[in-house]
Write a protein that holds these residues in place. Structure first.
Motif, PDB file in Angstrom:
ATOM      1  N   UNK A  20       0.998  -1.293   0.231  1.00 53.28           N
ATOM      2  CA  UNK A  20       0.095   0.519   0.064  1.00 53.28           C
ATOM      3  C   UNK A  20       0.766   1.785   0.049  1.00 53.28           C
ATOM      4  N   UNK A  21       0.270   2.326  -0.199  1.00 54.32           N
ATOM      5  CA  UNK A  21       0.666   3.440  -0.026  1.00 54.32           C
ATOM      6  C   UNK A  21       1.229   3.757   0.851  1.00 54.32           C
ATOM      7  N   UNK A  22       2.167   4.579   1.772  1.00 57.40           N
ATOM      8  CA  UNK A  22       3.022   4.690   2.109  1.00 57.40           C
ATOM      9  C   UNK A  22       3.910   6.007   2.544  1.00 57.40           C
ATOM     10  N   UNK A  23       3.526   7.242   3.533  1.00 63.86           N
ATOM     11  CA  UNK A  23       4.502   7.991   3.556  1.00 63.86           C
ATOM     12  C   UNK A  23       4.600   8.716   5.045  1.00 63.86           C
ATOM     13  N   UNK A  24       5.589   9.416   5.103  1.00 63.89           N
ATOM     14  CA  UNK A  24       4.985   9.773   6.453  1.00 63.89           C
ATOM     15  C   UNK A  24       5.580  11.622   6.492  1.00 63.89           C
ATOM     16  N   UNK A  25       4.790  12.142   8.160  1.00 66.20           N
ATOM     17  CA  UNK A  25       4.423  13.302   7.542  1.00 66.20           C
ATOM     18  C   UNK A  25       5.206  13.978   8.710  1.00 66.20           C
ATOM     19  N   UNK A  26       5.816  15.128   8.471  1.00 67.30           N
ATOM     20  CA  UNK A  26       6.243  15.323   9.425  1.00 67.30           C
ATOM     21  C   UNK A  26       5.174  17.084  10.304  1.00 67.30           C
ATOM     22  N   UNK A  27       5.870  16.993  11.376  1.00 70.86           N
ATOM     23  CA  UNK A  27       5.161  18.271  11.977  1.00 70.86           C
ATOM     24  C   UNK A  27       3.838  18.491  13.174  1.00 70.86           C
ATOM     25  N   UNK A  28       3.134  18.707  13.488  1.00 65.64           N
ATOM     26  CA  UNK A  28       2.680  18.362  15.342  1.00 65.64           C
ATOM     27  C   UNK A  28       1.610  18.592  13.907  1.00 65.64           C
ATOM     28  N   UNK A  29       1.494  17.263  15.222  1.00 67.06           N
ATOM     29  CA  UNK A  29      -0.934  16.597  14.975  1.00 67.06           C
ATOM     30  C   UNK A  29      -1.601  17.607  14.568  1.00 67.06           C
ATOM     31  N   UNK A  30      -1.967  18.544  15.621  1.00 68.44           N
ATOM     32  CA  UNK A  30      -3.110  19.926  15.851  1.00 68.44           C
ATOM     33  C   UNK A  30      -2.608  20.697  15.092  1.00 68.44           C
ATOM     34  N   UNK A  31      -1.189  20.390  14.302  1.00 66.78           N
ATOM     35  CA  UNK A  31      -1.396  21.993  13.338  1.00 66.78           C
ATOM     36  C   UNK A  31      -1.953  21.217  12.015  1.00 66.78           C
ATOM     37  N   UNK A  32      -0.781  19.703  11.619  1.00 65.18           N
ATOM     38  CA  UNK A  32      -0.824  19.333  10.439  1.00 65.18           C
ATOM     39  C   UNK A  32      -2.076  18.909   9.927  1.00 65.18           C
ATOM     40  N   UNK A  33      -3.264  18.577  10.900  1.00 69.26           N
ATOM     41  CA  UNK A  33      -4.836  17.631   9.790  1.00 69.26           C
ATOM     42  C   UNK A  33      -5.401  18.362  10.552  1.00 69.26           C
ATOM     43  N   UNK A  34      -6.310  19.079   9.450  1.00 66.15           N
ATOM     44  CA  UNK A  34      -7.494  20.065   9.872  1.00 66.15           C
ATOM     45  C   UNK A  34      -8.207  19.921   8.634  1.00 66.15           C
ATOM     46  N   UNK A  35      -7.926  19.148   7.865  1.00 66.75           N
ATOM     47  CA  UNK A  35      -9.132  18.641   7.086  1.00 66.75           C
ATOM     48  C   UNK A  35     -10.116  17.817   7.451  1.00 66.75           C
ATOM     49  N   UNK A  36     -11.415  17.497   7.553  1.00 67.26           N
ATOM     50  CA  UNK A  36     -12.127  16.605   7.688  1.00 67.26           C
ATOM     51  C   UNK A  36     -12.737  15.774   7.133  1.00 67.26           C
ATOM     52  N   UNK A  37     -13.001  14.585   7.618  1.00 66.94           N
ATOM     53  CA  UNK A  37     -13.239  13.655   6.855  1.00 66.94           C
ATOM     54  C   UNK A  37     -12.506  13.262   5.406  1.00 66.94           C
ATOM     55  N   UNK A  38     -11.012  13.129   6.216  1.00 61.07           N
ATOM     56  CA  UNK A  38      -9.842  12.881   5.857  1.00 61.07           C
ATOM     57  C   UNK A  38      -9.601  11.176   5.020  1.00 61.07           C
ATOM     58  N   UNK A  39      -9.744  10.448   7.244  1.00 66.76           N
ATOM     59  CA  UNK A  39      -9.236   9.357   6.800  1.00 66.76           C
ATOM     60  C   UNK A  39     -10.132   8.700   7.379  1.00 66.76           C
TER      61      UNK A  39
END
Lengths: 456, 456
Positions: free
Chosen positions: B274-293
């Motif tokens: 499957x697709x695999x990536x690592x994203x750097x950053x503060x969880x609360x700052x990076x993830x703001x898009x609703x209904x994404x996962x």
């Protein structure tokens, strides 16, 4: 306390005040030290409330929506506050015992301890603002006051029974097996317990009829053990909340505020059959007389030395020929990584070399004895030591020559886990649920054999 | 890293450098931070040798008689020194990967890292005298470099297999049971793993075919995981000595210098399905898009928030309706008692209230999942968490109305230990040796009922 060569004084069944007053040579320094410990006990509550206030302040800064979800948590923080107050009340009771200690203030009115420390208004948490820097109190010492509460629970509550069985029973069983009632007049068997702490192991051995002396360096321990041994007049009279400072890893709010009653046994009402005393002072300074004890029992103690060889050599010296040293505990090495302190940290296999070099015969040694130490049983974090246990004998050369005593049964560097031993050997009670961990054979301690793999 | 809203970048199978260079908005501050982490990695060895030197100095100050008994211990300290050097060599390899990070120095010659840091002469321990105060490196950060070595062993060595089974298998099993191969096109199932650490859980999920994104804040973790995921070209190519800093509680000298090979699996040679990536950053700052996962999987993560409600609310927001949150870990509350940090520490029963208030349906919750975390298996001190485990669902209101999904099976504050569950339920693998601990029924969280006993 480096100069307290004559530091023994009886603490049970009652304090000999005259003797106590003589035990301090450098009185001024000693008083200052005791005062610091007393201050730490007195600032226990304000310090704990200050930390609590930080949580409450942050809680109050959160959105209304968040605060609604945390309503029960807020109520819980109020409970925590109540428990801290109650702990402080018990501590004030404990400090009444300080009249036994040779400080000038000891002659004052003990009721002064019912008053809050300066700059602290009880009953209004938001107003607490203690200038710790100005007070003669160190945060590290206040943490020791918190630890003292946990150690009271370990040594003198029903909740501590499992930990005592794990730590004290193997020691007691070995001593009873070695110094049998049928072979000895037990009151003639002198046992020293260095690092006596809250005194329970020493008390239990004295109850069996042995002549027992506990030795302790820490005034936190001495003040608390004096209270339990000499001043508590009823079983389970007092309640402590030993886990109230653990804000993390709680399943239920009530786990943090769980009460523990003490003492489960009242020494005043149940004086031991054998002689019993607690001696204050540094083990290495106090014990210099050779051939003075039939047995030395150490529990979670030998890793409290800068150089463990000094402890082992002193134990050897003060034992009579034919006497035994019984030890249980890990090798935490108290001074390791403590700033400004010297420390070496030999492994167990090094200690075996040292014990034999000093002259001991290792009669028995076990590893992997599961022992918890002042653990909150409800916590989501559980730690335990896979403790060492051994019985060493100071050989009686005359008897050895006459062939009365057999030689060491185990080579010095043989590491046998408790559960891998053959049946029929006398040994500490086995825990059937213990994990069976296979140990690798020992390797010679040189770099070529120890570091087997090379980085690519 | 508070401004890294666009911080995702792929790290596998190869780094997109252009994208990586765009992820830092406040570049100067970010570079400074990365440099500090790099310095901590570079000063790892000198710092460790400085501590070792203190032991050696004290050893040299002891009497000749003592030193003879400690001859093997002295040899051991030399081995420790060798292990530290070898760890530092691996760290230098790891830092070669730093060219992937957008610092000015990244364009320099990587061979500079083969040189010792200034003021340090390797090969002569007695000469080490590093002015840490002058260097831009914090001792606390160096301890994090030491921890990173242990976490590499946890995530990417054969020795870490047991810990991974304890922590990752319950999560993976639940996701596989929920998003079945027979019901879904797995590559369409988007899974986010906040607090991805060294990346093994994210990698394992991607290997099963899911579309996976790990998120990580710490550059210690990011630098090390980038090395394992993108630069290691062979199984077990490297050797670390993760326990070399543990001087205490060793049975054998060799326990401290035990080698651990990594990586046990080579992601470069075994790219996930499957697709695999690592994203750097503060969880609360990076993830703001609703209904994404479709799924959020957290392991030893949710207690890393100042306010855990923020994490729970964000997880709810980014999940699609019908998506699930799978969590495993304790409630250590990372910021509790950390100076200058805000922290609240709700108990598990508080979290249940919060999760339901936010809107989650608790599908399953367990307590007492035995999980070790980066533990030295040979140490005389053994700690483990009785972790929490739960599966929560963000309800799909449309489907709920059509009756496709059943309601929550368990009331929110019911605490069920893993081993007290009825058979037949889908659950993490049971450990038969687990202690059977009886839990008391819950009490209402007000002071009157919680504090049951009054001090006398």
């Amino acid at each position: 306390m480096s100069s307290m060569d004559c530091a023994t004084f009886p603490m049970h069944p009652k304090m000999d005040e005259q003797l106590a007053r003589t035990f301090v040579i450098n009185e001024e320094e000693e008083e200052k030290h005791i005062q610091k410990v007393q201050n730490a006990f007195l600032y226990y509550g304000p310090y704990a409330c200050q930390r609590l206030k930080r949580s409450m302040d942050y809680l109050n800064s959160l959105s209304g929506e968040d605060q609604i979800m945390l309503a029960k948590y807020r109520g819980h923080l109020e409970c925590v506050r109540t428990c801290i107050d109650r702990n402080q009340a018990v501590i004030r009771e404990i400090l009444r015992g300080r009249v036994l200690y040779p400080t000038d203030e000891a002659t004052g009115d003990p009721s002064e301890f019912d008053e809050p420390p300066p700059n602290v208004r009880h009953g209004d948490m938001d107003q607490i603002d203690i200038p710790f820097d100005e007070a003669d109190v160190e945060p590290l010492k206040i943490l020791k006051a918190q630890s003292t509460l946990k150690l009271i629970a370990r040594d003198w509550s029903t909740e501590g029974a499992l930990e005592r069985e794990q730590s004290y029973k193997p020691i007691i069983d070995s001593i009873v097996a070695y110094f049998k009632h049928s072979d000895f007049e037990l009151k003639d068997i002198k046992i020293l317990v260095p690092g006596a702490g809250l005194g329970r192991l020493t008390y239990e051995l004295a109850c069996l009829g042995y002549s027992c002396e506990g030795n302790e360096f820490s005034y936190f321990m001495l003040i608390a053990s004096n209270f339990v041994l000499n001043l508590c007049d009823n079983e389970n009279k007092y309640v402590l909340y030993p886990w109230v400072h653990q804000y993390v890893n709680n399943l239920r709010r009530e786990d943090q505020v769980a009460p523990v009653r003490f003492p489960d046994v009242c020494p005043l009402k149940n004086p031991p059959k054998g002689h019993f005393e607690i001696a204050a002072g540094d083990f290495l300074e106090v014990y210099k007389t050779p051939n003075a004890y039939n047995c030395v029992a150490t529990c979670f103690f030998i890793d409290c030395a800068n150089n463990v060889i000094d402890f082992i050599r002193t134990i050897y010296k003060i034992l009579v020929p034919g006497g035994i040293w019984v030890n249980l505990g890990p090798l935490l090495y108290h001074f390791s990584d403590v700033s400004g302190q010297n420390s070496i940290e030999p492994a167990f296999e090094d200690l075996c070399i040292i014990m034999e070099s000093v002259g001991f015969v290792i009669e028995k040694s076990r590893t992997g004895i599961r022992t918890k130490y002042a653990q909150n049983p409800s916590s989501m974090k559980q730690s335990e030591y896979q403790s060492l246990f051994w019985v060493c004998r100071k050989p009686d050369l005359f008897e050895e020559q006459r062939g009365k005593r057999k030689a060491s049964r185990e080579p010095h560097d043989l590491i046998v886990r408790e559960d891998s031993e053959e049946e029929g050997e006398q040994q500490p009670e086995r825990n059937e649920t213990e994990e069976k961990q296979q140990l690798k054979p020992l390797a010679t301690a040189n770099c070529e054999t120890e570091i087997k793999e090379q980085p690519s």
